[in-house]
Design a protein around this motif. Structure first.
Motif, PDB file in Angstrom:
ATOM      1  N   ILE A   1     -23.494  19.360  50.964  1.00  0.00           N
ATOM      2  CA  ILE A   1     -23.699  20.071  52.226  1.00  0.00           C
ATOM      3  C   ILE A   1     -24.623  21.253  51.944  1.00  0.00           C
ATOM      4  CG2 ILE A   1     -22.592  21.290  54.131  1.00  0.00           C
ATOM      5  CD1 ILE A   1     -20.071  19.733  53.557  1.00  0.00           C
ATOM      6  N   ALA A   2     -25.845  21.170  52.445  1.00  0.00           N
ATOM      7  CA  ALA A   2     -26.831  22.213  52.170  1.00  0.00           C
ATOM      8  C   ALA A   2     -26.408  23.518  52.814  1.00  0.00           C
ATOM      9  CB  ALA A   2     -28.190  21.780  52.712  1.00  0.00           C
TER      10      ALA A   2
ATOM     11  N   PRO B   1     -35.366  14.565  56.547  1.00  0.00           N
ATOM     12  CA  PRO B   1     -34.022  14.288  56.032  1.00  0.00           C
ATOM     13  C   PRO B   1     -33.105  13.889  57.184  1.00  0.00           C
ATOM     14  CG  PRO B   1     -34.295  16.627  56.321  1.00  0.00           C
ATOM     15  CD  PRO B   1     -35.589  16.003  56.761  1.00  0.00           C
ATOM     16  N   LEU B   2     -31.845  13.583  56.847  1.00  0.00           N
ATOM     17  CA  LEU B   2     -30.854  13.413  57.906  1.00  0.00           C
ATOM     18  C   LEU B   2     -30.746  14.716  58.681  1.00  0.00           C
ATOM     19  CD1 LEU B   2     -27.878  11.447  56.308  1.00  0.00           C
ATOM     20  CD2 LEU B   2     -29.514  10.643  57.985  1.00  0.00           C
ATOM     21  N   GLY B   3     -30.687  14.616  59.979  1.00  0.00           N
ATOM     22  CA  GLY B   3     -30.623  15.810  60.805  1.00  0.00           C
ATOM     23  C   GLY B   3     -31.818  15.854  61.739  1.00  0.00           C
ATOM     24  N   GLY B   4     -32.152  17.013  62.192  1.00  0.00           N
ATOM     25  CA  GLY B   4     -33.256  17.153  63.133  1.00  0.00           C
ATOM     26  C   GLY B   4     -32.765  17.240  64.554  1.00  0.00           C
ATOM     27  N   ASP B   5     -31.871  16.364  64.907  1.00  0.00           N
ATOM     28  CA  ASP B   5     -31.167  16.447  66.181  1.00  0.00           C
ATOM     29  C   ASP B   5     -29.816  15.776  65.998  1.00  0.00           C
ATOM     30  OD1 ASP B   5     -31.705  13.753  66.150  1.00  0.00           O
ATOM     31  OD2 ASP B   5     -33.041  13.757  67.879  1.00  0.00           O
TER      32      ASP B   5
ATOM     33  N   PRO C   1     -21.419  10.689  49.929  1.00  0.00           N
ATOM     34  CA  PRO C   1     -22.410  10.116  50.838  1.00  0.00           C
ATOM     35  C   PRO C   1     -23.488  11.128  51.185  1.00  0.00           C
ATOM     36  CG  PRO C   1     -20.497  10.823  52.076  1.00  0.00           C
ATOM     37  CD  PRO C   1     -20.186  11.084  50.615  1.00  0.00           C
ATOM     38  N   PRO C   2     -24.621  10.663  51.719  1.00  0.00           N
ATOM     39  CA  PRO C   2     -25.624  11.609  52.218  1.00  0.00           C
ATOM     40  C   PRO C   2     -25.079  12.381  53.404  1.00  0.00           C
ATOM     41  CG  PRO C   2     -26.186   9.356  52.841  1.00  0.00           C
ATOM     42  CD  PRO C   2     -25.026   9.259  51.902  1.00  0.00           C
ATOM     43  N   ALA C   3     -25.481  13.644  53.509  1.00  0.00           N
ATOM     44  CA  ALA C   3     -25.022  14.503  54.599  1.00  0.00           C
ATOM     45  C   ALA C   3     -26.222  15.042  55.360  1.00  0.00           C
ATOM     46  CB  ALA C   3     -24.200  15.677  54.055  1.00  0.00           C
ATOM     47  N   PRO C   4     -26.098  15.253  56.671  1.00  0.00           N
ATOM     48  CA  PRO C   4     -27.230  15.777  57.449  1.00  0.00           C
ATOM     49  C   PRO C   4     -27.518  17.229  57.107  1.00  0.00           C
ATOM     50  CG  PRO C   4     -25.272  15.608  58.816  1.00  0.00           C
ATOM     51  CD  PRO C   4     -24.939  14.947  57.513  1.00  0.00           C
TER      52      PRO C   4
END
Length: 868
Positions: free
Chosen positions: A570-571, A30-34, A545-548
């Protein structure tokens, strides 16, 4: 009758397949990771994860397809995938490599153990006969290589197809989840309906099953060409509208489960049925291992293939290019070559079925090359006006474009999600930047800043104007981001020395001593959502929008702010640190998660609260996620976040959190023709909570929200509330231009022009280029009957923007009232521009002239649109 041992074997079978389905969903990036991944996921890492998940599922689950259970196993894989992708991912979806390893390893081990237990159990007679036959005729090396090549070609072609089907969504992970669920269900149906036809029944020989497996894989790759041609219809808005209208939907349903079923099902049905029929032939470990290897190679090849052909094209050149059609043809060729290798071995053994496999293999490899190959550009056909990009890049990370917006601003899009602000969003974008710097508690001239995202002329201007010690920018898109930046800046890169390669940026964020740039602050800006319109209802809605996801803390001395739109999904796992709010307006609430070195000023931010990782919103919020939470109106997502903020707010921040909850929970859908200010439901409880919070001091976020609400009350024309709440704050925290302007407008509404003019004149020196202030001051002077002061203010406004027609019209009337002969000339010129302006005709005569109008009428966005 089902015996207890048989029931246990079936239960293990189901659990193993479900576990493989969860593993398929879990191993997606997904978006994120770093920090850089907060802007765009790394396509190579994402391809590796997908490939590993497919390989694991093939190796662990496909041998369970034997006998009558082939379709049931495939259905259980689909159920396991859906359970995680549509429900559990809100709480359990890692983003770091270590998180993926720690999550996937136990699942793979569990699936392997369950599969081993299944194999060690006593099989039925039919399965026992198949295993004995497989032991007598194992797959040869050539067959294994052929099956691996066929699987690689089919996986490659399907991956290319999926790049295009996701453009029919909103660019979020929920879109990918729904489309993958549709594909897996269709594969299960294909196994049920055509598995026996393609690969034989439970007693079919292993050689026949392997021949059917190769035939089905080649057919699946070839049928992707049909799906690609089907999607080409949706380049036209009318075709997409007809497809949705057939099921009672319109463009506002894009991104929902209903729309994905309607659009993805016909796009995937042909290759998915062929793939399901083929997988029924993977009955032994060697065939499953070949498919696992092929799926891995086919998946990881996609980003490298697109990187090899990445070019910046104009719209005409992009339409004329081969695009994805060429890569699908290459996938078909690879799959056909692999199937031909399996067919040749069958022919050498004297098996006539080899001729059928060879014919399908040759047709699959050759057919796509006989068709015209052209790029498929699904440029959001639901938009009111067709997209006309000035730049198109088919990059490994997805489809990148630069195109003009209705307001004339050039904007960048990534898979049809806007990643740069328009003119209306630039104020909120600037606020995020300033709030991040304020949190450091240091002068801007001492800060070295790393900007993560897409650079625009407005952003570059703001960064240069701040007088920073140094600043650089980077993006995970690499060279493609520089191409987009150059297009946004008029076709050339204005500051190439500011660019920092992604690898060097990661080293700088990790605190590497070898880094060429050592930032004090890093900012990752949010995406800005998608606008959907409905041809039926004439509506236009902006969706979240998509969120990290949660991002690993690199440690070190760099303070890192990851900004998210509060209207996005927002997870809960992303909310494990202090949040800082920023308001460009009531509908422009952003929150920043801070990692790295904690900013000193964050602890004193009155509107912040800590949200724990378990705040998932309950079963109701989880169920909304099943229907695609990205379709939630941003207001509903903001209300959910405000509720969580209130639930975990500390005592000093509770009044502000209460105000946010009251504000966003009261929002309802309003007529789309109203301006944003008129659509906002504003209860006095919000202002009372904000006033109580201001008694303990104003945090930057509180001040921004007050300023935004001042504009709202001015447009809503509620002067009593403005004087009650704004006037005390404006006096206590002067200078505060937004509140002072609202108070002046309230005086005008109450027919108190002298007080309004005095307030506006006090503000004028601090705002030498504020055109609207001078026009308002002229209006207050006109209501007083002081036309000399009115003329002075109108000429001051004309000096800021010469030649403006409305100012010249007002100036002409004011001069006529003063007896200046130049006034009638200006009135005549105004009538020549607008002969229907009947209000001006009396001012051409000797008088007496009509009395000036009293009160204040704000200029709404709707009136502005009509005037133009």
């Amino acid at each position: 009758m089902l015996t207890w041992p048989a029931a246990m074997r079936s239960a293990r079978h189901v659990l193993a397949a479900l576990t493989c389905g969860v593993l398929l969903s879990l191993l997606r990036q997904p978006l994120g990771g770093d920090v850089l991944g907060a802007v765009a996921a790394d396509p190579v890492r994402a391809a590796w994860l997908r490939g590993l998940a497919l390989a694991a599922a093939c190796w662990l689950a496909l041998p369970l397809f034997g006998g009558r259970r082939r379709w049931a196993c495939s259905a259980c894989v689909a159920v396991g995938f859906a359970a995680h992708a549509l429900w559990l991912q809100a709480w359990w979806w890692p983003s770091t490599f270590a998180g993926f390893a720690l999550s996937a390893a136990p699942l793979a081990a569990l699936a392997a153990w369950l599969g081993r237990a299944e194999r060690r159990a006593e099989p039925d007679a039919a399965a026992n006969a198949v295993e004995e036959d497989a032991a007598r005729s194992p797959a040869s090396f050539a067959t294994v290589v052929g099956l691996a090549a066929a699987a690689a070609g089919a996986a490659f072609a399907l991956e290319v197809l999926a790049r295009h089907t996701r453009l029919l969504g909103l660019g979020t992970s929920a879109d990918d989840s729904w489309q993958a669920c549709v594909l897996l269900v269709l594969v299960a149906l294909g196994a049920l309906a055509f598995g026996a036809l393609c690969c034989g029944d439970a007693r079919a020989t292993p050689r026949r099953a392997r021949a059917g497996l190769a035939l089905g894989l080649a057919a699946a790759a070839a049928l992707v060409v049909v799906s690609y041609a089907f999607l080409a219809r949706f380049e036209q808005a009318a075709a997409l509208a007809d497809a949705l209208d057939r099921y009672g939907l319109d463009f506002s349903w894009i991104g929902s489960a209903h729309a994905h079923l309607v659009l993805a099902s016909p796009a995937f049905v042909a290759p998915a049925f062929a793939l399901g029929a083929a997988l029924a032939g993977a009955r032994d470990r060697r065939a499953a291992g070949a498919l696992a290897l092929g799926a891995l190679v086919g998946s990881i090849a996609v980003p490298f293939a697109y990187a090899s052909s990445q070019r910046a094209l104009g719209l005409a050149d992009a339409h004329a290019s081969a695009g994805g059609a060429r890569w699908i043809a290459i996938g078909c060729a690879v799959a056909g070559a692999g199937a031909a290798l399996v067919a040749l071995e069958s022919l050498l053994r004297g098996e006539r079925r080899g001729w059928l496999v060879l014919a399908v293999a040759v047709a699959s490899a050759a057919w796509p090359w006989t068709r015209a190959q052209r790029a498929l550009l699904l440029l959001s056909p639901w938009q009111r006006a067709p997209a006309e990009p000035v730049l198109v890049i088919d990059a490994p990370a997805g489809l990148l474009t630069v195109e003009p917006l209705p307001d004339g601003t050039l904007a960048a899009f990534h898979d049809r999600v806007r990643t740069t602000p328009d003119a209306a969003d630039e104020g909120a974008d600037r606020r995020r930047l300033l709030d991040s710097l304020d949190a450091l508690g240091r002068p801007a001239r001492e800060v070295r800043l790393l900007f993560v995202g897409q650079l625009t002329p407005a952003r570059q201007h703001e960064l240069d104007a701040l007088g920073l010690a140094a600043w650089r920018w980077t993006s995970p898109l690499g060279a493609a981001a520089r191409e987009l930046s150059a297009a946004l800046q008029g076709g050339f890169e204005s500051a190439p020395e500011r660019w920092l390669e992604p690898r060097a940026a990661r080293a700088a964020l990790d605190g590497s001593a070898a880094s060429e740039f050592a930032p004090d602050l890093a900012l990752a800006m949010p995406a800005l959502g998608t606008t959907l319109s409905s041809l039926v209802g004439g509506r236009a809605r902006r969706f979240a929008p998509p969120a990290p996801r949660a991002i690993a803390d690199p440690g070190g001395r760099v303070a890192i702010a990851i900004w998210r739109d509060a209207g996005s999904d927002i997870a809960p796992r992303a909310l494990e640190s202090e949040l800082m709010s920023s308001f460009g307006g009531p509908e422009e609430w952003s929150v920043a998660t801070w990692i790295g070195a904690p900013p000193p000023a964050l602890a004193s931010a009155g509107g912040d609260a800590r949200l724990d990782a378990g705040s998932g919103g309950g079963a109701r919020a989880a169920w909304r996620r099943v229907d695609g939470i990205q379709r939630m109106e941003p207001g509903r997502a903001r209300a959910h976040l405000a509720a969580q903020t209130l639930a975990h707010a500390s005592a000093p921040a509770r009044d502000f959190a209460r105000a946010l909850f009251d504000l966003y929970s009261a929002q309802v859908e309003s007529p789309q023709w109203e301006s944003e200010e008129l659509q906002l439901e504003l209860d006095t409880r919000v202002l009372e909570s904000l006033a109580r919070a201001a008694g303990d001091g104003l945090a930057p976020a509180e001040r921004e929200l007050w300023s935004a609400l001042a504009r709202v009350l001015t447009v809503k024309r509620e002067p009593d509330l403005a004087l009650k709440f704004f006037e005390p704050l404006a006096q206590a925290h002067a200078p505060w231009p937004e509140l002072e302007r609202a108070v002046a407008h309230a005086y005008l509404e109450f027919d108190m022009p002298a007080e309004a003019l005095a307030a506006l004149e006090r503000m004028a020196d601090a705002a030498p280029y504020d055109l609207a202030l001078r026009i308002d001051a002229a209006g207050a002077a006109r209501m007083l009957g002081d036309h000399a002061r009115e003329v002075r203010w109108l000429r001051a406004a004309a000096a800021i923007q010469p030649g403006r027609a409305d100012i010249e019209r007002l100036l002409g009337v004011a001069l006529v009232r003063l007896g200046d002969p130049d006034g009638k000339r200006l009135v005549r010129e105004a009538l020549l521009r607008d002969p229907d302006d009947a209000e001006l005709e009396p001012f051409l005569g000797p008088g007496p002239y009509p009395a000036p109008e009293r009160g204040y009428a704000p200029h709404t966005a709707h009136e502005h649109d009509e005037a133009h």
